[in-house]
Design a protein around this motif. Structure first.
Motif, PDB file in Angstrom:
ATOM      1  N   HIS A  89      -3.592  12.022   2.079  1.00 61.12           N
ATOM      2  CA  HIS A  89      -4.051  13.063   2.995  1.00 61.12           C
ATOM      3  C   HIS A  89      -3.656  12.727   4.435  1.00 61.12           C
ATOM      4  O   HIS A  89      -3.219  13.605   5.191  1.00 61.12           O
ATOM      5  N   ALA A  90      -3.804  11.450   4.805  1.00 65.21           N
ATOM      6  CA  ALA A  90      -3.451  11.029   6.157  1.00 65.21           C
ATOM      7  C   ALA A  90      -1.962  11.221   6.424  1.00 65.21           C
ATOM      8  O   ALA A  90      -1.560  11.642   7.510  1.00 65.21           O
ATOM      9  N   SER A  91      -1.132  10.935   5.421  1.00 64.63           N
ATOM     10  CA  SER A  91       0.307  11.101   5.586  1.00 64.63           C
ATOM     11  C   SER A  91       0.668  12.571   5.842  1.00 64.63           C
ATOM     12  O   SER A  91       1.483  12.881   6.723  1.00 64.63           O
ATOM     13  N   PHE A  92       0.044  13.476   5.094  1.00 63.23           N
ATOM     14  CA  PHE A  92       0.321  14.903   5.276  1.00 63.23           C
ATOM     15  C   PHE A  92      -0.110  15.360   6.673  1.00 63.23           C
ATOM     16  O   PHE A  92       0.639  16.041   7.388  1.00 63.23           O
ATOM     17  N   VAL A  93      -1.338  14.985   7.084  1.00 63.87           N
ATOM     18  CA  VAL A  93      -1.852  15.407   8.389  1.00 63.87           C
ATOM     19  C   VAL A  93      -1.026  14.790   9.512  1.00 63.87           C
ATOM     20  O   VAL A  93      -0.786  15.433  10.545  1.00 63.87           O
TER      21      VAL A  93
END
Length: 442
Positions: free
Chosen positions: A175-179
C-alpha cells in the motif's frame, strides 16, 4: 455620554450590550493564520478562553451553539498540534468529530460542518501516526474522501503525505509503495517549493525502506536543492539523515561520514538558533549528539582520527555541566560523554599503532584516565552501564597493548575486561577476550 444624556439627531433603538465573553467567542470564530510554535501556544490559550466563555453566551448566538463549539475546537486542535501538544490536539479533534455526528443526527445546520470534520480527520492522521498508524491511515482516507469535490491540491497532498507515513509505520509495504508513486506525481503540481519538501521526504523515506536506493536519491536531490535555495536547515537536516542512511546501507562509508557531519552541523545550528523553542532545542541537541556519536564510530572504522576527535569534542561541548537544555536526562548526557572519551582513547590508540607524530604514549594514557574518570561519574541507578563502559575500555586497551607487543600489561587489561564481561553476562565478548588471553599467555 451617560445613560440619561441627550443625543443629537434621530434616536434609534439601543442594541444589546456586547460583553467580554461575547467578544472572546466572536474573535475566536474569526479566521486567524497560524504562526510558529510560540504563536500557536498563544492561539491555543485564546481559543481555550473562547471555549470557556461559549456556554455563557450560547443563548445569544445565531444557530446551534454546537456549531460554534465545533469550529472553536477544530481551531484549537490545529493550534495545539502547532504548539507540539499532540495528545491535546487529538482529544479536541475527536470532540469535533463527535459534535459533527451529533449535528448530523439532529439535522442541525453547522457553520461549516464538512470543513471542520475534514480538518479534524487531518489532525488525527498526523497525530496518531506514531501511536496508532492504522487509525491514522483511516482518518487520512476519510479526509481524502471528503475532498473529492474540492479543488485544494495542497491540502490533498498533505493528507496523502500523512497517509503514506501511516502506511509505512504500519508496515503495509504494498500500500505504501502505491501511495508513494501517487504522491511523487502529485507533488509536481505544487508551485511553491516549500510545500514540496515534506511530500518529497516521505517519498524518499518509503524508497529507502523498500531498498530502492537509486530511486530515493532523486527526491532527496530535489529536497537538497530546495533547502539550499531557501536556506532551510531543517529540510537539509532531514535530507542528510536519509542520505547518510542510504550510504550506510550501500557500504559507502566516506559518503555516509560526510552526510552525518552535515546532519550534526545543522542540528547544532538549529539548537543554537534563538528562534528555536525550548522543547525543539532539546530535541536538536539530542539529534546533534547522536549524529556526532555516529560520526565518531564511522571515523574510527575509517581511521579518520581528526574527524573522530572533532566529533568527540562536539559531544563534550554539549555534555559539559550547564551546557545542555532542560529536558535531556542526566544519564543520557553522561552516556554520550563517556562515549566521546572512550572514542578519543580509541582514536589515540589508532594513532599510536600507525606512528602518528602527534600521538604519544603519554597523551594516550591521559585520554584513558579521562575516560576512566568519566565512567566513575556514573549517575545513580546506571551502575550496569558503567560496568559495560569499564569492560569495553579495558577490552580495547588490551587489544592496543597486545598490538604493541606489551604482553604483561595486555594480559592485566584483558583479565579486567573478562571479569567485566562475565559479570554482565555477555558470553560472546567473554569468549572473544578468553581467546586473546590464551594467545597472550602462551
Amino acid at each position: 455620554a451617560g445613560p440619561g444624556a441627550a443625543r443629537p439627531g434621530r434616536r434609534r433603538g439601543v442594541g444589546p450590550e456586547v460583553g467580554e465573553d461575547m467578544r472572546r467567542v466572536v474573535r475566536c470564530l474569526d479566521v486567524v493564520p497560524m504562526g510558529e510554535a510560540a504563536d500557536a501556544s498563544r492561539e491555543a490559550l485564546r481559543l481555550r478562553r473562547g471555549l470557556e466563555a461559549l456556554p455563557r453566551v450560547a443563548d445569544r448566538l445565531l444557530g446551534d451553539p454546537r456549531s460554534a463549539e465545533m469550529t472553536l475546537r477544530m481551531r484549537l486542535a490545529q493550534a495545539l498540534e502547532g504548539a507540539g501538544d499532540r495528545a491535546g490536539a487529538m482529544r479536541q479533534a475527536l470532540d469535533v468529530l463527535e459534535l459533527a455526528d451529533d449535528l448530523a443526527l439532529d439535522g442541525a445546520e453547522a457553520l461549516d460542518p464538512q470543513r471542520a470534520a475534514t480538518a479534524a480527520h487531518a489532525v488525527l492522521a498526523r497525530t496518531l501516526v506514531d501511536r496508532e498508524p492504522l487509525a491514522a491511515s483511516h482518518h487520512a482516507l476519510e479526509a481524502l474522501r471528503s475532498l473529492r469535490e474540492v479543488d485544494d491540491p495542497v491540502l490533498r497532498i498533505g493528507l496523502v503525505t500523512s497517509l503514506l507515513r501511516a502506511l509505512m509505520r504500519a508496515e503495509l509495504a504494498d500500500h505504501a509503495s502505491f501511495v508513494s508513486g501517487r504522491l511523487a506525481a502529485l507533488q509536481r503540481g505544487v508551485r511553491r517549493d516549500a510545500l514540496r519538501v515534506q511530500p518529497l521526504l516521505a517519498v524518499a523515506t518509503q524508497r529507502v525502506v523498500a531498498q530502492r536506493f537509486e530511486a530515493a536519491l532523486v527526491p532527496l536531490g530535489e529536497v537538497r536543492r530546495i533547502a539550499r535555495a531557501m536556506r532551510d536547515r531543517r529540510a537539509d537536516l532531514e535530507a542528510a539523515r536519509l542520505l547518510a542512511r542510504v550510504h550506510q546501507l550501500t557500504g559507502q562509508g566516506e559518503e555516509a561520514l560526510v552526510e552525518l557531519r552535515r546532519l550534526a552541523f545543522h542540528a547544532g545550528s538549529l539548537a543554537d538558533d534563538l528562534e528555536t523553542g525550548g522543547a525543539d532545542r532539546a530535541r536538536f541537541v539530542q539529534e546533534e549528539m547522536k549524529a556526532h556519536a555516529l560520526v565518531l564510530r564511522h571515523a574510527l572504522d575509517l581511521g579518520e582520527r581528526s574527524a573522530a576527535d572533532a566529533a568527540a569534542a562536539g559531544i563534550e561541548r554539549r555534555t559539559r555541566p550547564g551546557a545542555a537544555p532542560e529536558g535531556i536526562p542526566a544519564a543520557l548526557l553522561w552516556d554520550y560523554r563517556v562515549d566521546a572519551r572512550v572514542g578519543r582513547v580509541i582514536a589515540a590508540g589508532v594513532g599510536l599503532a600507525r606512528g602518528d607524530e602527534d600521538v604519544t604514549p603519554e597523551s594516550y594514557e591521559e585520554r584513558r584516565r579521562e575516560a576512566i574518570r568519566a565512567i566513575g561519574e556514573v549517575p545513580e541507578g546506571h551502575e550496569e552501564r558503567a560496568r559495560y563502559w569499564a569492560a569495553y575500555l579495558d577490552d580495547r586497551h588490551a587489544a592496543m597493548l597486545a598490538s604493541e607487543g606489551r604482553r604483561i600489561a595486555a594480559l592485566r587489561a584483558a583479565r579486567r575486561a573478562l571479569a567485566g564481561w562475565e559479570h554482565l553476562g555477555r558470553a560472546e565478548d567473554a569468549a572473544r577476550i578468553r581467546l586473546l588471553i590464551a594467545d597472550l599467555d602462551t
